[in-house]
Design a protein around this motif. Sequence first.
Motif, mmCIF file in Angstrom:
data_model
loop_
_atom_site.group_PDB
_atom_site.id
_atom_site.type_symbol
_atom_site.label_atom_id
_atom_site.label_comp_id
_atom_site.label_asym_id
_atom_site.label_seq_id
_atom_site.Cartn_x
_atom_site.Cartn_y
_atom_site.Cartn_z
ATOM 1 N N LEU A 172 0.841 -1.196 0.000
ATOM 2 C CA LEU A 172 0.000 0.000 0.000
ATOM 3 C C LEU A 172 0.871 1.239 0.000
ATOM 4 O O LEU A 172 1.873 1.306 0.714
ATOM 5 N N ARG A 173 0.462 2.204 -0.783
ATOM 6 C CA ARG A 173 1.070 3.527 -0.708
ATOM 7 C C ARG A 173 0.232 4.346 0.272
ATOM 8 O O ARG A 173 -0.888 3.978 0.605
ATOM 9 N N GLN A 174 0.772 5.466 0.694
ATOM 10 C CA GLN A 174 0.004 6.334 1.585
ATOM 11 C C GLN A 174 -1.296 6.765 0.927
ATOM 12 O O GLN A 174 -2.329 6.808 1.578
ATOM 13 N N ARG A 175 -1.266 7.061 -0.366
ATOM 14 C CA ARG A 175 -2.482 7.509 -1.043
ATOM 15 C C ARG A 175 -3.535 6.401 -1.079
ATOM 16 O O ARG A 175 -4.723 6.671 -1.013
ATOM 17 N N ASP A 176 -3.078 5.121 -1.183
ATOM 18 C CA ASP A 176 -4.009 3.996 -1.137
ATOM 19 C C ASP A 176 -4.669 3.925 0.241
ATOM 20 O O ASP A 176 -5.874 3.704 0.360
ATOM 21 N N LEU A 177 -3.861 4.122 1.260
ATOM 22 C CA LEU A 177 -4.373 4.099 2.625
ATOM 23 C C LEU A 177 -5.328 5.267 2.873
ATOM 24 O O LEU A 177 -6.381 5.091 3.498
ATOM 25 N N ALA A 178 -5.002 6.430 2.345
ATOM 26 C CA ALA A 178 -5.885 7.591 2.481
ATOM 27 C C ALA A 178 -7.241 7.317 1.834
ATOM 28 O O ALA A 178 -8.289 7.637 2.396
ATOM 29 N N ARG A 179 -7.211 6.690 0.675
ATOM 30 C CA ARG A 179 -8.461 6.357 -0.022
ATOM 31 C C ARG A 179 -9.264 5.323 0.777
ATOM 32 O O ARG A 179 -10.459 5.454 0.947
ATOM 33 N N GLU A 180 -8.588 4.292 1.295
ATOM 34 C CA GLU A 180 -9.265 3.255 2.089
ATOM 35 C C GLU A 180 -9.924 3.842 3.324
ATOM 36 O O GLU A 180 -11.011 3.422 3.710
ATOM 37 N N LEU A 181 -9.247 4.793 3.960
ATOM 38 C CA LEU A 181 -9.741 5.374 5.204
ATOM 39 C C LEU A 181 -10.587 6.627 4.987
ATOM 40 O O LEU A 181 -11.146 7.161 5.942
#
Length: 170
Positions: A79-88
Amino acid sequence: MLKDQDGHQADSPGLRTGGYWYQDTPHAPSSVEVLNLLRRYRESERKMRSRTRGSMSMGETDLLALRHVLRAQAAGELLRQRDLARELDISAASVSVLVDRLIRDEYVRRVPFPSDRRSVAIEPTIAGDHEVRETLSEMHRRMLEAVEALTEAERAAAAKFLNGLIASVD
């Protein structure tokens, strides 16, 4: 005239056939009872997450983020940070602060993203993975036992029910 299971006359119109006083067949829960059980489960799960956060000294979003990172690792993904931001569903600035906090507490680390040198991935540390497993393994074992106690038909019915609820709120 009401009769009991042996053909004897029942003295009361409230007497049910089958058992001594009441019918032997199990009561199937109503739709409302099933939804109330789901609400009770969700409340129990909320309390469990609160206990987990307390024992790990984490906030709700931190625990959710760690869960996403661990799930990605289990699937062989990064996961990239942007992926995590989207998930959350949080901003880039918020996810950066969150990841910094998880790194400070040694739950995750940043690593180079293999296919993009400009990107950084987030992966769980061995200690972070171990702490989550230690904290949640007994509860997960009990949950798995509850599901494994179901017949194949009961699991299919439960899956159909849960997928229907998921579709109704998505």
